[in-house]
Design a protein around this motif. Structure first.
Motif, short mmCIF file in Angstrom:
data_model
loop_
_atom_site.label_atom_id
_atom_site.label_comp_id
_atom_site.label_asym_id
_atom_site.label_seq_id
_atom_site.Cartn_x
_atom_site.Cartn_y
_atom_site.Cartn_z
N VAL A 146 -3.44 35.60 14.26
CA VAL A 146 -2.61 34.56 14.87
C VAL A 146 -1.31 34.39 14.10
N GLY A 147 -1.14 35.18 13.05
CA GLY A 147 0.10 35.17 12.28
C GLY A 147 0.09 36.33 11.30
N VAL A 148 1.25 36.98 11.13
CA VAL A 148 1.37 38.11 10.21
C VAL A 148 2.61 37.90 9.35
N GLY A 149 2.43 37.86 8.05
CA GLY A 149 3.55 37.69 7.14
C GLY A 149 3.60 38.78 6.09
N VAL A 150 4.80 39.29 5.85
CA VAL A 150 5.01 40.26 4.77
C VAL A 150 6.16 39.77 3.90
N VAL A 151 6.06 40.03 2.62
CA VAL A 151 7.10 39.58 1.70
C VAL A 151 8.39 40.36 1.94
N VAL A 152 8.28 41.70 2.04
CA VAL A 152 9.46 42.54 2.24
C VAL A 152 9.19 43.53 3.37
N SER A 153 10.13 43.62 4.29
CA SER A 153 10.07 44.61 5.36
C SER A 153 11.22 45.60 5.16
N ALA A 154 10.89 46.88 5.09
CA ALA A 154 11.91 47.91 4.86
C ALA A 154 12.11 48.74 6.11
N GLY A 155 13.31 49.26 6.28
CA GLY A 155 13.60 50.12 7.43
C GLY A 155 14.71 49.55 8.28
N LYS A 156 15.08 50.29 9.31
CA LYS A 156 16.21 49.90 10.15
C LYS A 156 15.80 49.14 11.39
N GLU A 157 14.54 49.22 11.80
CA GLU A 157 14.14 48.64 13.07
C GLU A 157 13.59 47.22 12.88
N HIS A 158 14.38 46.37 12.22
CA HIS A 158 13.91 45.02 11.95
C HIS A 158 13.73 44.21 13.22
N ALA A 159 14.59 44.44 14.21
CA ALA A 159 14.49 43.66 15.45
C ALA A 159 13.14 43.87 16.11
N LYS A 160 12.65 45.09 16.10
CA LYS A 160 11.35 45.40 16.68
C LYS A 160 10.23 44.80 15.85
N ILE A 161 10.35 44.88 14.54
CA ILE A 161 9.32 44.36 13.64
C ILE A 161 9.19 42.84 13.79
N LEU A 162 10.30 42.16 13.97
CA LEU A 162 10.29 40.70 14.03
C LEU A 162 9.54 40.16 15.23
N ASP A 163 9.29 41.00 16.22
CA ASP A 163 8.55 40.54 17.39
C ASP A 163 7.11 40.18 17.03
N ASP A 164 6.60 40.80 15.99
CA ASP A 164 5.18 40.64 15.68
C ASP A 164 4.91 40.17 14.26
N VAL A 165 5.87 40.43 13.36
CA VAL A 165 5.66 40.17 11.94
C VAL A 165 6.76 39.25 11.41
#
Length: 263
Positions: free
Chosen positions: A225-244
């Motif tokens: 029901v929630g996913v949190g990461v301290v650091v996200s690396a890479g260029k596709e942050h917009a896609k990652i932000l949909d779920d994380v």
């Protein structure tokens, strides 16, 4: 005890047990005083917590009546916590070969872990979770503080099954960072069926570990029901932000580390 001493003790008790309900009668019995006196004490405790800025006192409903301490970090303090962490990531000797960073000293620093966990706890306070889940090893400290702040149990997924875990479930998943198939295991006692979980991880590049944790939850007929990461690396942050929900965004190509402004 006089009122000042009681207020100090009550504040300490509440802060040591975040999001745990306490009946006023419990304090009245513990300090051998009238419930009305405890009610007056709570007004002072509430004022002190508001001044501190790291949480607030919430009144609980019901025939018995009570209070709970709810950890909360303001926008200003959240940004300060993350800015301090961002500056640590910019230290010149932290970057290693292959685009990797040395982060063990950061993730196992109690002050840093507690700070970022408070931001996560604020984010996920209303998701009605049953458990916090992480995968060993560097995310454990942060996840443990998140579990403490939300008054939830913590389940740690292992890379390899241990005999001390008893009966376990194991899955294989693809790790983007290592570009190979890896294994993770979890004791059958760790999570109840149909649980609502908050997933916490320290670093995400390809998202393989997060995907693996979700697959593991499915084995327990549970879901995130929630996913949190301290650091996200890479260029596709917009896609990652949909779920994380990441706290820091690392741009490998430019070597920039940015704070996620969507707190």
């Amino acid at each position: 005890m006089n009122r000042t001493e009681r207020v100090c003790c009550i504040t300490q008790i509440l802060c040591n047990s975040p999001n745990k309900d306490f009946s006023l009668n419990v304090f009245a019995q513990q300090f051998d005083c009238a419930k009305s006196s405890i009610s007056e004490d709570m007004k002072l405790v509430r004022e002190a917590m508001n001044a501190l800025g790291y949480g607030y006192l919430e009144t609980t409903s019901g025939s018995k009546g009570g209070v709970r301490f709810v950890p909360y970090v303001s926008d200003e303090k959240a940004h300060q916590i993350l800015e301090d962490l961002r500056q640590r990531f910019l230290e010149p000797d932290r970057r290693m070969g292959g685009g990797f960073f040395y982060t063990a000293d950061l993730m196992f620093d109690p002050q840093i872990a507690r700070g970022v966990a408070m931001v996560f706890a604020r984010r996920f306070a209303a998701v009605d979770a049953d458990v916090v889940v992480t995968v060993e090893t560097k995310g454990i400290a942060v996840a443990a503080f998140v579990a403490e702040f939300l008054h939830l149990p913590l389940a740690v997924i292992r890379r390899e099954a241990k005999v001390t875990e008893g009966s376990t479930l194991s899955i294989n998943y693809f790790s983007g960072s290592s570009d190979r198939i890896q294994k993770m295991s979890l004791s059958k006692r760790a999570i109840k069926k149909n649980s609502r979980a908050i997933l916490i991880d320290d670093f995400m590049r390809g998202g393989g570990s997060i995907a693996g944790m979700k697959e593991m939850l499915a084995e327990f007929e549970s879901h995130a029901v929630g996913v949190g990461v301290v650091v996200s690396a890479g260029k596709e942050h917009a896609k990652i932000l949909d779920d994380v929900f990441p706290l820091l965004l690392l741009d490998d190509s430019e070597g920039e580390v940015r704070i996620n402004i969507n707190l």
